[in-house]
Motif scaffolding. Structure first.
Motif, PDB file in Angstrom:
ATOM      1  N   LEU A   1     -18.188 -56.796 -35.387  1.00 34.33           N
ATOM      2  CA  LEU A   1     -18.101 -55.658 -34.465  1.00 34.33           C
ATOM      3  C   LEU A   1     -16.879 -54.794 -34.757  1.00 34.33           C
ATOM      4  O   LEU A   1     -16.932 -53.563 -34.604  1.00 34.33           O
ATOM      5  N   ALA A   2     -15.773 -55.417 -35.158  1.00 32.92           N
ATOM      6  CA  ALA A   2     -14.587 -54.631 -35.516  1.00 32.92           C
ATOM      7  C   ALA A   2     -14.889 -53.728 -36.707  1.00 32.92           C
ATOM      8  O   ALA A   2     -14.573 -52.526 -36.699  1.00 32.92           O
ATOM      9  N   PHE A   3     -15.523 -54.296 -37.730  1.00 34.92           N
ATOM     10  CA  PHE A   3     -15.892 -53.491 -38.900  1.00 34.92           C
ATOM     11  C   PHE A   3     -16.891 -52.398 -38.520  1.00 34.92           C
ATOM     12  O   PHE A   3     -16.746 -51.230 -38.923  1.00 34.92           O
ATOM     13  N   LEU A   4     -17.921 -52.761 -37.754  1.00 34.14           N
ATOM     14  CA  LEU A   4     -18.968 -51.799 -37.430  1.00 34.14           C
ATOM     15  C   LEU A   4     -18.437 -50.657 -36.573  1.00 34.14           C
ATOM     16  O   LEU A   4     -18.848 -49.502 -36.738  1.00 34.14           O
ATOM     17  N   THR A   5     -17.517 -50.949 -35.662  1.00 34.79           N
ATOM     18  CA  THR A   5     -16.918 -49.891 -34.845  1.00 34.79           C
ATOM     19  C   THR A   5     -16.155 -48.902 -35.712  1.00 34.79           C
ATOM     20  O   THR A   5     -16.265 -47.684 -35.540  1.00 34.79           O
ATOM     21  N   ALA A   6     -15.387 -49.428 -36.665  1.00 36.55           N
ATOM     22  CA  ALA A   6     -14.649 -48.544 -37.566  1.00 36.55           C
ATOM     23  C   ALA A   6     -15.605 -47.757 -38.456  1.00 36.55           C
ATOM     24  O   ALA A   6     -15.399 -46.560 -38.716  1.00 36.55           O
ATOM     25  N   LEU A   7     -16.667 -48.403 -38.917  1.00 39.65           N
ATOM     26  CA  LEU A   7     -17.649 -47.724 -39.770  1.00 39.65           C
ATOM     27  C   LEU A   7     -18.414 -46.651 -39.015  1.00 39.65           C
ATOM     28  O   LEU A   7     -18.835 -45.642 -39.603  1.00 39.65           O
ATOM     29  N   ALA A   8     -18.608 -46.850 -37.707  1.00 38.27           N
ATOM     30  CA  ALA A   8     -19.376 -45.887 -36.908  1.00 38.27           C
ATOM     31  C   ALA A   8     -18.710 -44.518 -36.866  1.00 38.27           C
ATOM     32  O   ALA A   8     -19.387 -43.505 -36.652  1.00 38.27           O
ATOM     33  N   THR A   9     -17.401 -44.463 -37.082  1.00 34.76           N
ATOM     34  CA  THR A   9     -16.707 -43.162 -37.078  1.00 34.76           C
ATOM     35  C   THR A   9     -17.112 -42.308 -38.272  1.00 34.76           C
ATOM     36  O   THR A   9     -16.831 -41.110 -38.295  1.00 34.76           O
ATOM     37  N   LYS A  10     -17.782 -42.936 -39.269  1.00 33.78           N
ATOM     38  CA  LYS A  10     -18.251 -42.166 -40.420  1.00 33.78           C
ATOM     39  C   LYS A  10     -19.515 -41.369 -40.125  1.00 33.78           C
ATOM     40  O   LYS A  10     -19.971 -40.597 -40.974  1.00 33.78           O
ATOM     41  N   LEU A  11     -20.078 -41.565 -38.934  1.00 34.74           N
ATOM     42  CA  LEU A  11     -21.331 -40.888 -38.594  1.00 34.74           C
ATOM     43  C   LEU A  11     -21.209 -39.371 -38.648  1.00 34.74           C
ATOM     44  O   LEU A  11     -22.190 -38.668 -38.875  1.00 34.74           O
TER      45      LEU A  11
ATOM     46  N   THR B   1      -9.123 -47.628 -40.869  1.00 37.88           N
ATOM     47  CA  THR B   1      -9.157 -48.012 -42.283  1.00 37.88           C
ATOM     48  C   THR B   1     -10.017 -49.251 -42.521  1.00 37.88           C
ATOM     49  O   THR B   1     -10.375 -49.537 -43.666  1.00 37.88           O
ATOM     50  N   LEU B   2     -10.360 -49.985 -41.454  1.00 38.77           N
ATOM     51  CA  LEU B   2     -11.281 -51.113 -41.613  1.00 38.77           C
ATOM     52  C   LEU B   2     -12.609 -50.647 -42.195  1.00 38.77           C
ATOM     53  O   LEU B   2     -13.299 -51.409 -42.885  1.00 38.77           O
ATOM     54  N   GLY B   3     -12.993 -49.391 -41.913  1.00 38.38           N
ATOM     55  CA  GLY B   3     -14.230 -48.859 -42.470  1.00 38.38           C
ATOM     56  C   GLY B   3     -14.185 -48.766 -43.984  1.00 38.38           C
ATOM     57  O   GLY B   3     -15.221 -48.857 -44.657  1.00 38.38           O
ATOM     58  N   THR B   4     -12.970 -48.594 -44.538  1.00 34.65           N
ATOM     59  CA  THR B   4     -12.810 -48.591 -45.995  1.00 34.65           C
ATOM     60  C   THR B   4     -12.594 -50.000 -46.524  1.00 34.65           C
ATOM     61  O   THR B   4     -13.135 -50.368 -47.577  1.00 34.65           O
TER      62      THR B   4
ATOM     63  N   LEU C   1       1.119 -53.666 -48.526  1.00 30.79           N
ATOM     64  CA  LEU C   1       0.998 -55.095 -48.218  1.00 30.79           C
ATOM     65  C   LEU C   1       0.015 -55.336 -47.072  1.00 30.79           C
ATOM     66  O   LEU C   1      -0.730 -56.323 -47.086  1.00 30.79           O
ATOM     67  N   GLY C   2      -0.008 -54.439 -46.099  1.00 32.73           N
ATOM     68  CA  GLY C   2      -0.943 -54.579 -44.987  1.00 32.73           C
ATOM     69  C   GLY C   2      -2.382 -54.420 -45.425  1.00 32.73           C
ATOM     70  O   GLY C   2      -3.262 -55.184 -45.001  1.00 32.73           O
ATOM     71  N   ALA C   3      -2.646 -53.430 -46.288  1.00 34.60           N
ATOM     72  CA  ALA C   3      -4.012 -53.226 -46.792  1.00 34.60           C
ATOM     73  C   ALA C   3      -4.470 -54.421 -47.618  1.00 34.60           C
ATOM     74  O   ALA C   3      -5.609 -54.890 -47.502  1.00 34.60           O
ATOM     75  N   LEU C   4      -3.577 -54.953 -48.469  1.00 37.19           N
ATOM     76  CA  LEU C   4      -3.926 -56.126 -49.264  1.00 37.19           C
ATOM     77  C   LEU C   4      -4.193 -57.344 -48.386  1.00 37.19           C
ATOM     78  O   LEU C   4      -5.088 -58.146 -48.663  1.00 37.19           O
ATOM     79  N   SER C   5      -3.418 -57.476 -47.313  1.00 40.75           N
ATOM     80  CA  SER C   5      -3.631 -58.588 -46.384  1.00 40.75           C
ATOM     81  C   SER C   5      -4.991 -58.473 -45.705  1.00 40.75           C
ATOM     82  O   SER C   5      -5.716 -59.463 -45.557  1.00 40.75           O
ATOM     83  N   LEU C   6      -5.371 -57.254 -45.302  1.00 39.25           N
ATOM     84  CA  LEU C   6      -6.684 -57.034 -44.701  1.00 39.25           C
ATOM     85  C   LEU C   6      -7.803 -57.357 -45.687  1.00 39.25           C
ATOM     86  O   LEU C   6      -8.823 -57.963 -45.322  1.00 39.25           O
ATOM     87  N   ILE C   7      -7.619 -56.979 -46.955  1.00 37.80           N
ATOM     88  CA  ILE C   7      -8.623 -57.265 -47.979  1.00 37.80           C
ATOM     89  C   ILE C   7      -8.765 -58.773 -48.174  1.00 37.80           C
ATOM     90  O   ILE C   7      -9.885 -59.320 -48.209  1.00 37.80           O
TER      91      ILE C   7
ATOM     92  N   THR D   1      -8.215 -41.597 -47.378  1.00 44.17           N
ATOM     93  CA  THR D   1      -7.754 -41.898 -46.018  1.00 44.17           C
ATOM     94  C   THR D   1      -6.347 -41.388 -45.750  1.00 44.17           C
ATOM     95  O   THR D   1      -5.918 -41.343 -44.602  1.00 44.17           O
ATOM     96  N   GLY D   2      -5.620 -41.046 -46.810  1.00 46.06           N
ATOM     97  CA  GLY D   2      -4.302 -40.447 -46.622  1.00 46.06           C
ATOM     98  C   GLY D   2      -3.202 -41.415 -46.238  1.00 46.06           C
ATOM     99  O   GLY D   2      -2.167 -40.992 -45.714  1.00 46.06           O
TER     100      GLY D   2
END
Length: 623
Positions: free
Chosen positions: A411-421, A219-222, A52-58, A42-43
């Motif tokens: 829906l937040a996760f699915l929207t982010a995941l949809a960009t992987k299409l 990054t929610l998709g990851t 810290l933000g990524a860990l908080s999301l996890i 994801t870069g």
């Protein structure tokens, strides 16, 4: 403490260890690749805000999706003890009106198709990410990682026919060591950088989103990769029960996962720059080889659970008439749920190997991974909310509150995941779409056959007819399998027309698959005497049960009208599809159904009927 209390605690402890080996394999191996992908593919820049933000999301994803949604709510929706999206759909179906029943089951079937697509990806990304650790041992092995992964996966699929009864005993202890190891190597780095613990503050997730904008949302998709095993928790409810799954999560799995994620974050904060492999970077020296070995074993165990789960899923779909009957082999004499389906196994192996060789890295597979299971979790939320309203009679205020949390997160996760299409996930959509087309086509064809069979004469009229009353009777008993017990089975009709004789005792048997996973023994068989040696039997089975001739004969022998002869003959109709040539010719759907019907195993094999008791009669239908 009494001996009974001591034995009870020992039993619960043993059960919790077993839960580790079956339920938590997928979610338990996510730390191997999630942080690597976040700060690799994801870069994301390796700085304090992002780490810290990524860990908080996890952390909060695990809290909201697994801890709150599944552990606290969804696990309570069991269908006679069984869980999973199919169980939830059939449970809701029993308490809904006609159109709502059809919609609930359709959503369950769609989710099942998506689970198949996800089931191909899970072994591929899990094992590949573990084997990639060899790159840290020597760079010479880097280009051979996909091929080595293929070898491991071929070995895994090749031993499936032996079943999990023996090796399953090792799964729990190995996963116990795995989770303790995750926690231990994470704690070491947390002690080095204790400031990483502030990531548990949800404000760091908001600051991360504010700092990264749209990229942060994507990054929610990851981040979703950390909860991809959550549906397995629900699907395995019937194997272990709600309490052991919950206790194992809160007492061991969740703390171990978070300690490891925090440890990886501490490693990144202490060595800002090129992230490398954050999971295997937690150890060094000889410890690295050991970590690679147990990580590979853990991913194999996780893959094993996915594979056996799909065996059960396809069997459920077959029993619900959404897929052709498959050749099921039981691999344990004590556990009826341990089964093997050769055709599913080898097709899964082929699909998984193609994915590994096509993407060649865990980072590449991450582009395709997650979308299918993201849609499944959304469907589960919709069905659960409907269950709360229809079955539990919850008020609209409670439904709205739960809906805002569950659907908002999904829906937040699915929207982010949809960009992987556009970057790899389309392959999962194509696989799941193809499976869904097969299921709906089979369902359509079976309904057409049932309609054709219902055009046959009523069985009562046939029994009362003069030719039947005056027919010659031969010694012995016969069982004629049918889909509609009230009508004459075509196998019975054709046999009588050609041979002009009837057995002294004729049982017309219909097998009815109920919405419940299992049916009580005393409710399994309905038997009615028609007279003139004819009996109508309806065998009620749950969708988790499997009809076998020896079991059917046992039930008949204990009924009010048992067969007089020890080994009744079994008559079956072997379907042959003739395609209509009206207009422009048969539709693609009819052609596909005819192809599936031609390649479906004989019901005789599925019932385990001995050849000496079996007579198959070909029956032609026109579509």
């Amino acid at each position: 403490m009494s001996a009974q209390d001591s034995n009870g605690r020992m039993g619960r402890a043993t059960l919790m260890v077993a839960v580790l080996g079956v339920v938590y394999g997928d979610i338990g191996t996510s730390p191997i690749y999630t942080m690597n992908i976040l700060f690799g593919r994801t870069g994301l820049a390796v700085d304090a805000v992002n780490v810290l933000g990524a860990l908080s999301l996890i952390f909060w994803s695990l809290v909201l999706v697994v801890g709150l949604k599944y552990m606290s709510f969804v696990l309570s929706a069991d269908n006679d003890g069984d869980g999973g999206v199919i169980a939830l759909a059939t449970l809701l179906r029993r308490h809904s009106r006609r159109h709502a029943r059809a919609l609930a089951l359709f959503l369950g079937v769609v989710a099942s198709a998506l689970l198949v697509g996800d089931g191909l990806l899970t072994p591929a990304i899990s094992v590949l990410s573990a084997v990639q650790g060899l790159e840290l041992v020597t760079s010479d092995l880097a280009e051979w990682v996909p091929e080595l992964t293929v070898v491991v996966l071929i070995a895994l699929f090749a031993i499936q026919h032996r079943g999990t009864a023996k090796v399953g005993r090792l799964f729990g202890p190995v996963m116990l060591v795995w989770f303790l190891l995750l926690a231990g190597i994470g704690v070491r780095w947390i002690l080095e950088v204790p400031g990483v613990l502030v990531a548990l503050d949800p404000r760091h997730a908001f600051w991360f989103m504010q700092h990264n904008g749209w990229i942060g949302f994507l990054t929610l998709g990851t981040v979703f990769l950390v909860v991809t095993g959550s549906e397995a928790l629900y699907a395995d409810l019937g194997h272990f029960g709600r309490r052991p799954i919950q206790l194992t999560w809160f007492l061991l799995v969740w703390p171990a996962l978070m300690l490891n994620y925090l440890g990886q974050g501490a490693l990144l904060l202490s060595e800002q720059g090129s992230p490398g492999n954050t999971f295997f970077g937690l150890v060094s020296g000889h410890w690295l080889i050991g970590l690679i070995a147990i990580a590979t074993l853990a991913t194999v165990i996780a893959s094993q659970a996915i594979i056996t789960g799909l065996f059960s899923l396809f069997r459920q779909l077959s029993d619900l008439d959404y897929f052709p009957q498959l050749r099921v082999s039981h691999t344990s004499v004590t556990q009826p749920g341990q089964i093997y389906i050769a055709s599913v196994n080898w097709l899964m192996m082929l699909g998984t190997l193609l994915l590994v060789l096509g993407f060649r890295s865990a980072d590449g597979l991450a582009n395709a991974y997650g979308l299918a299971i993201g849609a499944v979790t959304l469907i589960t939320s919709l069905l659960f909310l409907a269950y709360q309203r229809k079955v539990k009679r919850r008020g609209w205020a409670a439904i709205l509150a739960l809906g805002l949390v569950f659907l908002g997160v999904d829906l937040a996760f699915l929207t982010a995941l949809a960009t992987k299409l556009l970057s790899g996930a389309q392959i999962v959509v194509l696989i799941s779409g193809a499976i869904l087309v097969l299921m709906l086509t089979w369902r359509w064809g079976q309904r057409r056959l049932r309609q054709c069979q219902e055009l046959a004469a009523p069985l009562s009229e046939f029994v009362a007819s003069a030719p039947v009353q005056s027919a010659v009777r031969t010694h012995g008993s016969a069982i004629f399998l049918t889909r509609t017990a009230g009508h004459v089975p075509l196998s019975l009709l054709h046999n009588f027309r050609h041979n002009l004789v009837l057995h002294r005792e004729t049982y017309v048997l219909q097998i009815e698959i109920e919405d419940a996973p299992r049916v009580r023994l005393e409710e399994k068989l309905e038997l009615e005497r028609l007279g003139s040696g004819f009996f109508v039997a309806v065998l009620h089975l749950g969708y988790m049960e499997h009809p076998r001739l020896e079991g059917i004969l046992d039930l008949l022998s204990q009924s009010a009208y048992p067969p007089s002869y020890e080994h009744p003959s079994l008559f079956l109709s072997r379907v042959r599809i003739a395609l209509a040539k009206a207009g422009k010719g048969p539709s693609l759907r009819a052609r596909l159904y005819a192809f599936m019907q031609r390649n479906t195993p004989s019901p005789a094999f599925l019932l385990g009927a001995p050849p000496e008791q079996l007579i198959e009669i070909g029956v032609h239908y026109k579509l």
